[in-house]
Design an enzyme around this catalytic site. Structure first.
Site, PDB file in Angstrom:
ATOM      1  N   SER A   1       0.566  -0.842   0.575  1.00 36.60           N
ATOM      2  CA  SER A   1      -0.042   0.335  -0.158  1.00 36.60           C
ATOM      3  C   SER A   1       1.044   1.097  -0.104  1.00 36.60           C
ATOM      4  O   SER A   1       1.748   1.617  -1.197  1.00 36.60           O
ATOM      5  CB  SER A   1      -1.142   0.139   1.258  1.00 36.60           C
ATOM      6  N   HIS A   2       0.773   1.915   0.766  1.00 39.34           N
ATOM      7  CA  HIS A   2       1.557   3.356   1.012  1.00 39.34           C
ATOM      8  C   HIS A   2       2.853   3.142   1.201  1.00 39.34           C
ATOM      9  O   HIS A   2       3.356   3.988   2.127  1.00 39.34           O
ATOM     10  CB  HIS A   2       1.077   4.614   1.966  1.00 39.34           C
TER      11      HIS A   2
ATOM     12  N   ASP B   1      -5.875   2.443  -4.151  1.00 37.53           N
ATOM     13  CA  ASP B   1      -6.881   2.785  -2.542  1.00 37.53           C
ATOM     14  C   ASP B   1      -7.543   3.889  -2.743  1.00 37.53           C
ATOM     15  O   ASP B   1      -8.462   4.068  -1.530  1.00 37.53           O
ATOM     16  CB  ASP B   1      -7.303   0.830  -2.706  1.00 37.53           C
ATOM     17  N   ARG B   2      -6.185   4.408  -1.959  1.00 38.84           N
ATOM     18  CA  ARG B   2      -6.108   5.561  -1.077  1.00 38.84           C
ATOM     19  C   ARG B   2      -6.654   6.867  -2.349  1.00 38.84           C
ATOM     20  O   ARG B   2      -6.104   7.204  -3.211  1.00 38.84           O
ATOM     21  CB  ARG B   2      -5.260   5.610  -0.020  1.00 38.84           C
TER      22      ARG B   2
HETATM   23  C1  G1P Z   1      -4.396   0.814   8.366  1.00 36.21           C
HETATM   24  C2  G1P Z   1      -5.617   1.908   7.484  1.00 36.21           C
HETATM   25  C3  G1P Z   1      -6.827   1.389   8.131  1.00 36.21           C
HETATM   26  C4  G1P Z   1      -6.526   0.426   6.516  1.00 36.21           C
HETATM   27  C5  G1P Z   1      -5.358   0.038   6.626  1.00 36.21           C
HETATM   28  C6  G1P Z   1      -4.976  -0.727   4.810  1.00 36.21           C
HETATM   29  O1  G1P Z   1      -4.680   0.307   8.950  1.00 36.21           O
HETATM   30  O2  G1P Z   1      -6.084   2.802   9.431  1.00 36.21           O
HETATM   31  O3  G1P Z   1      -7.355   2.245   8.447  1.00 36.21           O
HETATM   32  O4  G1P Z   1      -7.753  -0.353   6.238  1.00 36.21           O
HETATM   33  O5  G1P Z   1      -3.958   0.864   6.864  1.00 36.21           O
HETATM   34  O6  G1P Z   1      -5.013   0.450   4.427  1.00 36.21           O
HETATM   35  P1  G1P Z   1      -3.938   0.782  10.496  1.00 36.21           P
HETATM   36  O7  G1P Z   1      -2.070   0.284  10.409  1.00 36.21           O
HETATM   37  O8  G1P Z   1      -4.265   1.852  11.220  1.00 36.21           O
HETATM   38  O9  G1P Z   1      -4.075  -1.597  10.737  1.00 36.21           O
HETATM   39 ZN    ZN Z   2      -3.732   1.108  -0.650  1.00 32.36          ZN
END
Ligand code: G1P
Ligand code: ZN
Length: 543
Positions: free
Chosen positions: A113-114, A281-282
């Site tokens: 992801s990010h 996705d974000r």
């Molecule tokens: C984080 C975000 C959550 C999101 C997830 C995946 O998870 O807070 O909303 O669904 O990334 O993108 P966390 O690191 O808080 O468990």
């Molecule tokens: Zn992502």
């Protein structure tokens, strides 16, 4: 070509987190590490013989190698077809769409992801099920259980195919179909949004900048925003996906997308700005001089969705993760539709979407989406915003201010304390849990605790229960502080503290957020003993 059975030993750290298995790249590069996890997925997933698997990732370092491994292992595990994005690329929402369109048994999405990428960055493997959404907890638990007693995996000794050429080849008895990663997704967007209206608004002077952060959305945004909607070339910046995202974090927030935020504050700011993350996705939404808080964006999109053709009949309900602000609840109340509060993580929305109970979902962490796929979808949010701007003929800031006037403003901020000592973070949470029962009635400045609990959720569709999803402290008047530990970090622990205060009076909607939340911020430290237990006096990130 033949199928090999390779002896292996279980790894004890393959428990999927909020969003699949995430580790540093060198961890995944250990012999058999990725193979074990992929075999555990196949064993746990009950794949029908001859079924279809979708495979792709966000293009980060190691993506290509693991795509090849997945293909060779799928051929040895009874799949009839894999559908792969060209060059191994697929955004997470595009993968979700392909799983649904192709009636696949599931999909493997390679992404962290990010999180940053590169040889020392992060990597991840996530399994999505046949509805296109992340595997529910029952499945991830089976996968984890399998990782612990695995002794063999199966893999074809054939070479992985050249991923750069669209078309179909064969490995063992399995077809490997390489597809344009953008085409089906762009076609889906055309069914949801009024591209003619957006194109006319852009031609009429609606200026925009989309920052792809050198991640997966570059090719998607260039095709949709520039080629199909006519935004001038160069409206999409950082459009070429790079294996290390150019050294940055592909995380669309004020910290990591600071150049975009600065641009939207500058004299020659466009009317609309947006960014997406590593796997697409974000989303982050901005207007001239304004950053729209994700929780507000969810509420505004829900309130205006009927203006886009895909939602013209209205929305059936809204879901948000528990720590997301309650701005959307006010919209649901006004529209007289269902409102659902789920644990953090997109997987909890799947059943609600499948059952038709909700149309739009969102999380405070820059995720919004709808029932068009089973993942959050960055470009979807961008296009819905553009559709709303085109129809209403107003600027982003005016729409936000008008929304607050109608519904009131939920001041909101999340504070992240990253790479905190794991034990200290767990002790902090345990201590909070230990004090929950005695918290009601306690006073902190002008705030009085009305309720405190550890959030648990019973899925209204399948009845499954998820406990320990975050400590909520609710004050009389509706202000809230939520404490939880991240389930996606790869180093130490990340403590997330979510702060929210509702303000009905429009004369008080213009305060700087930190001023509006000052008392709550101080109270969070007093209750959570953050400074004392973590040694931190300031969060690393405020979003
Ligand atoms: C984080 C975000 C959550 C999101 C997830 C995946 O998870 O807070 O909303 O669904 O990334 O993108 P966390 O690191 O808080 O468990
Ligand atoms: Zn992502």
């Amino acid at each position: 070509m033949s199928i090999l059975t390779v002896e292996t030993r279980p790894f004890d750290n393959q428990k999927p987190g909020t969003s699949g298995l995430r580790k540093k790249v060198p961890h995944f590069q250990q012999p058999n590490y990725a193979e074990n996890f992929i075999q555990a997925i196949f064993d746990a997933a009950d794949v029908p013989e001859g079924g279809t698997l979708v495979v792709g990732g966000d293009g980060r370092f190691f993506n290509r190698e693991v795509v090849g491994t997945v293909i060779r292992m799928a051929a040895a595990n009874g799949f009839g077809r894999v559908v792969v994005g060209r060059d191994g690329l697929l955004s997470t929402p595009a993968a979700s769409n392909l799983i649904r369109q192709r009636k696949a048994a599931g999909g493997i999405i390679l992404s962290a992801s990010h999180n940053p990428g590169g040889p020392d960055g992060d990597f991840g493997i996530k399994y999505n099920v046949a509805n296109g959404g992340p595997a529910p907890e029952g499945v991830t638990e089976r996968i984890y259980a399998r990782t612990r007693d695995l002794s063999q995996y199966r893999i074809s000794d054939a070479q992985a195919p050249d991923l750069s050429q669209p078309g179909t080849t064969r490995i063992e008895a399995m077809d490997v179909e390489i597809v344009d990663p953008v085409a089906d997704y762009a076609a889906l967007m055309e069914t949801l949004f009024d591209f003619d209206a957006i194109r006319a608004a852009i031609a009429g002077g609606l200026t925009l900048r989309f920052d792809a952060m050198h991640a997966i959305t570059g090719p998607y945004a260039t095709e949709i925003l520039e080629r199909r909607l006519g935004a001038p070339a160069g409206s999409v910046v950082n459009a070429v996906p790079l294996e290390d995202f150019g050294g940055g974090h592909p995380d669309p927030n004020v910290v990591w997308a600071a150049p975009l935020v600065d641009h939207l504050r500058s004299a020659n700011a466009p009317a609309f700005g947006a960014a997406s993350d590593g796997d697409g996705d974000r989303n982050m939404i901005l207007g001239k001089g304004i950053v729209v808080t994700p929780s507000d964006s969810l509420a505004i999109l829900a309130a205006n969705a009927h203006l886009a053709k895909g939602y013209a009949g209205g929305i059936s309900g809204i879901a948000r993760s528990m720590p997301t602000s309650q701005a959307a609840d006010r919209v649901a109340a006004k529209l007289k539709i269902g409102m659902f509060e789920t644990p953090t993580g997109w997987k909890f929305f799947g059943n609600l979407l499948d059952a038709g109970k909700v149309t739009i979902c969102g999380e405070e962490s820059s995720g919004t989406g709808s029932d068009h796929v089973r993942e959050k979808d960055g470009l979807w949010a961008v296009l819905l915003w553009l559709n709303i701007l085109a129809v209403r003929g107003m600027g982003v800031a005016d729409i936000v201010h008008e929304h607050w006037k109608t519904y009131g403003r939920n001041y909101y901020q999340r504070h992240d304390y990253e790479e905190v000592d794991k034990k200290a973070a767990e002790d902090l949470m345990d201590s909070l849990r230990g004090r929950l029962a005695s918290m009601a009635g306690q006073r902190f400045g002008t705030l009085v605790v009305s309720e405190a609990d550890d959030f648990s959720y019973k899925d209204p569709v399948d009845g499954s229960v998820s406990t320990g999803q975050g400590v909520r402290i609710i004050f009389s008047g509706g202000s809230r502080i939520v404490f939880r530990l991240s389930g996606t970090g790869t180093k130490g622990a990340t403590l997330r503290v979510y702060l929210e205060r509702f303000e009905a009076n429009p004369d008080k909607h213009g305060l700087p957020v930190e001023e509006a939340l000052k008392e709550l911020i101080d109270t969070a430290d007093a209750i959570g003993e953050i400074r004392k237990r973590t040694g931190r006096s300031e969060p690393d990130v405020r979003t």
